[in-house]
Write an enzyme that holds these catalytic residues in place. Structure first.
Site, short mmCIF file in Angstrom:
data_model
loop_
_atom_site.label_atom_id
_atom_site.label_comp_id
_atom_site.label_asym_id
_atom_site.label_seq_id
_atom_site.Cartn_x
_atom_site.Cartn_y
_atom_site.Cartn_z
N GLN A 14 2.07 -0.94 -9.43
CA GLN A 14 2.87 -2.16 -9.44
C GLN A 14 2.28 -3.19 -10.39
O GLN A 14 1.07 -3.33 -10.50
CB GLN A 14 2.97 -2.74 -8.03
CG GLN A 14 3.92 -1.96 -7.15
CD GLN A 14 4.13 -2.58 -5.79
OE1 GLN A 14 3.72 -2.04 -4.77
NE2 GLN A 14 4.79 -3.73 -5.76
N HIS A 62 -4.31 -2.62 -0.30
CA HIS A 62 -5.61 -1.95 -0.27
C HIS A 62 -6.68 -2.67 0.56
O HIS A 62 -7.85 -2.36 0.43
CB HIS A 62 -6.13 -1.69 -1.69
CG HIS A 62 -5.17 -0.89 -2.51
ND1 HIS A 62 -4.87 0.43 -2.22
CD2 HIS A 62 -4.41 -1.23 -3.57
CE1 HIS A 62 -3.97 0.86 -3.10
NE2 HIS A 62 -3.66 -0.13 -3.92
N GLN A 90 -5.57 5.36 1.31
CA GLN A 90 -5.40 4.56 0.10
C GLN A 90 -4.82 3.18 0.40
O GLN A 90 -5.15 2.20 -0.27
CB GLN A 90 -4.50 5.31 -0.89
CG GLN A 90 -4.43 4.68 -2.26
CD GLN A 90 -3.03 4.76 -2.84
OE1 GLN A 90 -2.06 4.34 -2.20
NE2 GLN A 90 -2.92 5.28 -4.05
N SER A 134 -3.19 3.20 -7.72
CA SER A 134 -2.47 2.76 -6.53
C SER A 134 -1.16 3.55 -6.38
O SER A 134 -1.19 4.76 -6.22
CB SER A 134 -2.23 1.25 -6.60
OG SER A 134 -1.70 0.76 -5.40
N LEU A 135 -0.02 2.89 -6.47
CA LEU A 135 1.26 3.59 -6.39
C LEU A 135 1.32 4.76 -7.36
O LEU A 135 1.93 5.80 -7.08
CB LEU A 135 2.40 2.62 -6.69
CG LEU A 135 3.76 3.31 -6.87
CD1 LEU A 135 4.34 3.72 -5.54
CD2 LEU A 135 4.71 2.46 -7.67
N ARG A 180 7.14 3.21 2.00
CA ARG A 180 5.78 2.66 1.87
C ARG A 180 5.84 1.17 1.53
O ARG A 180 5.16 0.35 2.13
CB ARG A 180 5.02 3.42 0.78
CG ARG A 180 3.60 2.93 0.48
CD ARG A 180 3.01 3.79 -0.62
NE ARG A 180 1.63 3.47 -0.96
CZ ARG A 180 1.25 2.66 -1.96
NH1 ARG A 180 2.19 2.05 -2.69
NH2 ARG A 180 -0.03 2.45 -2.22
#
Length: 313
Positions: free
Chosen positions: A12, A202, A251, A93-94, A118
């Protein structure tokens, strides 16, 4: 071609209105990929990324599937070139979901629905205005960790993205993040600024979302990836489906160890890292992590042509 390459996928923050428009004009598979995603979601994703509004694209439950579709569409275009396949993948991340889908561990439609959920779970876990994230520039990692510990005051603020040497992102309760920003400046940070996000990714505030994500993942078929994927949490690859699910759950509330990920790729003999998806965020980070690594950003026809020339050379 003996040079080993790796593919990495952005998270993102890389989204923008009009992204991949030029690539879609030359490669029909881009639009086809977004149509698959739209069918899975019941939302016209291509219209959203092409026309906006930006406020809708930036809603995390929309941003996440849009970026997954973008990363996978770029990967599919590269596969069509038939030149060189990566020996390893990762995602920021994503972007880890983009890597897992591209590596064949999760079906694309399943991945699209999963990341939309999510995003919804993440926003639900921390009501808008409650959490925050900030970028701290110019401090050592341990100094940022210490600043967070000193600023928490019975709230949550943690170092969550180790993006490059001297660039760490923190996340937590809005007030605690604000205290840490001021403390970081006092500790000598070159810059410390809050980021325009509504979800503190996170950090420990994401544990409720992680528990619900774990339930969602039980219903998602997962197989061993055809290409190893380094996970953000462990900086290691997993082949066991249950371990992959576990890493994706962890994660959500654990740091993104990006510097270690890129260094692990170099140690594995990677000479060229390719960022597949909109923008050049990861390419910029890679140059700060290790200038000896070659990096390319793939998001338009020119980038495809340049990478083909580089690898054929």
């Amino acid at each position: 071609m003996t040079q080993k390459i790796a593919f990495v996928f952005p998270g993102q923050g890389s989204q923008s209105i009009g992204m991949l428009g030029e690539l879609a004009g030359e490669y029909p598979s881009v639009r086809q990929t977004f149509e698959e995603a739209s069918d899975a979601l019941g939302l016209d994703l291509w219209n959203l990324v092409s026309e906006g509004p930006e406020s809708d694209l930036n809603q995390t439950q929309n941003t996440q599937p849009a970026l997954l579709a973008a990363g996978v569409s770029v990967w599919r275009v590269w596969e069509q070139q038939g030149i060189a396949s990566p020996v390893i993948m990762a995602g920021h991340s994503l972007g880890e979901y983009s890597a897992l889908v591209s590596a064949g561990a999760i079906e694309f439609a399943d991945g699209i629905r999963l990341v939309a959920e999510r995003g919804r779970l993440m926003q639900e876990a921390v009501p808008e205005g409650t959490g925050a994230m900030a970028a701290i520039l110019g401090l050592e990692d341990q100094a940022v960790i210490d600043v967070c510990a000193a600023s928490a005051a019975e709230q949550v603020v943690e170092a969550v993205n180790f993006n490059s040497p001297g660039q760490v992102v923190i996340a937590g309760h809005k007030e605690a993040v604000a205290r840490a920003v001021e403390a970081a400046k006092a500790a000598g940070a070159r810059r410390a600024v809050e980021l325009p996000v509504s979800v503190p990714s996170h950090c420990d505030l994401m544990r409720p979302a992680a528990e619900k994500l774990a339930e969602e993942l039980k219903n998602i078929p997962v197989t061993a990836p055809a290409i190893p994927v380094l996970h953000n949490v462990s900086v290691s690859a997993e082949s066991d489906p249950d371990m992959i699910r576990k890493r994706l759950v962890e994660q959500l509330y654990s740091p993104v160890r990006w510097v270690e990920t890129i260094r692990a790729m170099k140690q594995a003999g990677i000479g060229h890292i390719v960022e597949a998806g909109p923008g050049k965020v990861l390419t910029g980070l890679m140059r700060r992590i290790d200038r000896d690594l070659d990096a390319s950003a793939l998001f338009d026809p020119r980038g495809i042509a340049q990478l083909k020339e580089t690898l054929n050379g």
